[in-house]
Design a protein around this motif. Structure first.
Motif, PDB file in Angstrom:
ATOM      1  N   UNK A  34       0.716  -1.232   0.066  1.00  0.00           N
ATOM      2  CA  UNK A  34       0.016   0.143   0.023  1.00  0.00           C
ATOM      3  C   UNK A  34       0.856   1.238   0.063  1.00  0.00           C
ATOM      4  N   UNK A  35       1.998   1.232  -0.446  1.00  0.00           N
ATOM      5  CA  UNK A  35       2.769   2.340  -0.335  1.00  0.00           C
ATOM      6  C   UNK A  35       3.262   2.804  -1.913  1.00  0.00           C
ATOM      7  N   UNK A  36       3.607   4.046  -2.111  1.00  0.00           N
ATOM      8  CA  UNK A  36       4.087   4.456  -3.619  1.00  0.00           C
ATOM      9  C   UNK A  36       5.432   3.873  -3.832  1.00  0.00           C
ATOM     10  N   UNK A  37       6.368   3.605  -2.935  1.00  0.00           N
ATOM     11  CA  UNK A  37       7.664   3.079  -3.047  1.00  0.00           C
ATOM     12  C   UNK A  37       7.635   1.750  -3.721  1.00  0.00           C
ATOM     13  N   UNK A  38       6.421   1.007  -3.332  1.00  0.00           N
ATOM     14  CA  UNK A  38       6.322  -0.361  -3.609  1.00  0.00           C
ATOM     15  C   UNK A  38       5.383  -0.791  -4.680  1.00  0.00           C
ATOM     16  N   UNK A  39       4.848   0.276  -5.380  1.00  0.00           N
ATOM     17  CA  UNK A  39       3.972   0.319  -6.415  1.00  0.00           C
ATOM     18  C   UNK A  39       4.397  -0.793  -7.432  1.00  0.00           C
ATOM     19  N   UNK A  40       5.463  -1.037  -7.817  1.00  0.00           N
ATOM     20  CA  UNK A  40       5.977  -2.181  -8.759  1.00  0.00           C
ATOM     21  C   UNK A  40       5.455  -3.472  -8.224  1.00  0.00           C
ATOM     22  N   UNK A  41       5.575  -3.737  -6.929  1.00  0.00           N
ATOM     23  CA  UNK A  41       5.284  -4.857  -6.347  1.00  0.00           C
ATOM     24  C   UNK A  41       3.875  -5.180  -6.327  1.00  0.00           C
ATOM     25  N   UNK A  42       3.236  -4.093  -5.797  1.00  0.00           N
ATOM     26  CA  UNK A  42       1.565  -3.997  -6.140  1.00  0.00           C
ATOM     27  C   UNK A  42       0.949  -4.561  -7.260  1.00  0.00           C
ATOM     28  N   UNK A  43       1.787  -3.837  -8.465  1.00  0.00           N
ATOM     29  CA  UNK A  43       1.343  -4.006  -9.721  1.00  0.00           C
ATOM     30  C   UNK A  43       1.515  -5.622 -10.258  1.00  0.00           C
ATOM     31  N   UNK A  44       2.883  -6.006  -9.989  1.00  0.00           N
ATOM     32  CA  UNK A  44       3.111  -7.656 -10.149  1.00  0.00           C
ATOM     33  C   UNK A  44       2.173  -8.450  -9.346  1.00  0.00           C
ATOM     34  N   UNK A  45       1.638  -8.055  -8.237  1.00  0.00           N
ATOM     35  CA  UNK A  45       0.674  -8.889  -7.393  1.00  0.00           C
ATOM     36  C   UNK A  45      -0.713  -8.880  -8.179  1.00  0.00           C
ATOM     37  N   UNK A  46      -1.034  -7.673  -8.428  1.00  0.00           N
ATOM     38  CA  UNK A  46      -2.527  -7.453  -9.166  1.00  0.00           C
ATOM     39  C   UNK A  46      -2.462  -8.337 -10.535  1.00  0.00           C
ATOM     40  N   UNK A  47      -1.221  -8.145 -11.358  1.00  0.00           N
ATOM     41  CA  UNK A  47      -1.282  -8.955 -12.817  1.00  0.00           C
ATOM     42  C   UNK A  47      -1.447 -10.266 -12.314  1.00  0.00           C
ATOM     43  N   UNK A  48      -0.718 -10.788 -11.526  1.00  0.00           N
ATOM     44  CA  UNK A  48      -0.899 -12.312 -11.004  1.00  0.00           C
ATOM     45  C   UNK A  48      -2.328 -12.911 -10.539  1.00  0.00           C
ATOM     46  N   UNK A  49      -2.602 -12.021  -9.633  1.00  0.00           N
ATOM     47  CA  UNK A  49      -3.931 -12.199  -8.894  1.00  0.00           C
ATOM     48  C   UNK A  49      -5.261 -12.313  -9.762  1.00  0.00           C
ATOM     49  N   UNK A  50      -5.307 -11.123 -10.438  1.00  0.00           N
ATOM     50  CA  UNK A  50      -6.358 -10.823 -11.410  1.00  0.00           C
ATOM     51  C   UNK A  50      -6.158 -11.153 -12.956  1.00  0.00           C
TER      52      UNK A  50
END
Length: 126
Positions: A20-36
């Protein structure tokens, strides 16, 4: 022997810092790509949103989401971490989802104006 502090992703603070942080946005993007099963273009410009669900009246129940974001196509996503299971979690997540789904819906609008909402719930085993 000293007690060691173990912080896992079931810890709200650690979870919010990781996903949930701006600095880890690439990790969140990867997570969403995989999950959804999304393409990188679908999550390229995701936007973090205010995590507090709005109330119509003072006496209404509100909620604070762990991670709330919007994709470029208007899809709103809530990601929740739950450290331990309890039966009320189902009702709580449905309540949060319903509040997100109807948040910007105004009287007289067509139902096709409602935006897509997704709830991702991660529940620790144990």
């Amino acid at each position: 022997m000293e007690d060691e502090l173990q912080i896992t992703l079931t810890n709200d603070y650690a979870f919010k810092r990781l996903l949930g942080s701006e600095e880890n946005k690439p990790l969140l993007q990867d997570f969403l790509e995989c999950i959804l099963d999304l393409t990188p273009q679908q999550v390229l410009d995701l936007e973090f949103m205010d995590k507090e669900l709005t109330k119509e009246e003072f006496s209404d129940k509100t909620g604070i989401l762990d991670v709330k974001l919007k994709l470029t196509d208007g899809t709103v996503i809530d990601i929740e971490i739950q450290a331990s299971w309890n039966a009320s979690f189902i009702k709580r997540t449905l309540f949060y989802w319903a509040k997100m789904y109807t948040a910007d819906f105004k009287a007289g609008e067509s139902y096709d104006k409602l935006h897509r909402c997704i709830a991702i719930n991660i529940i620790a085993d144990g």
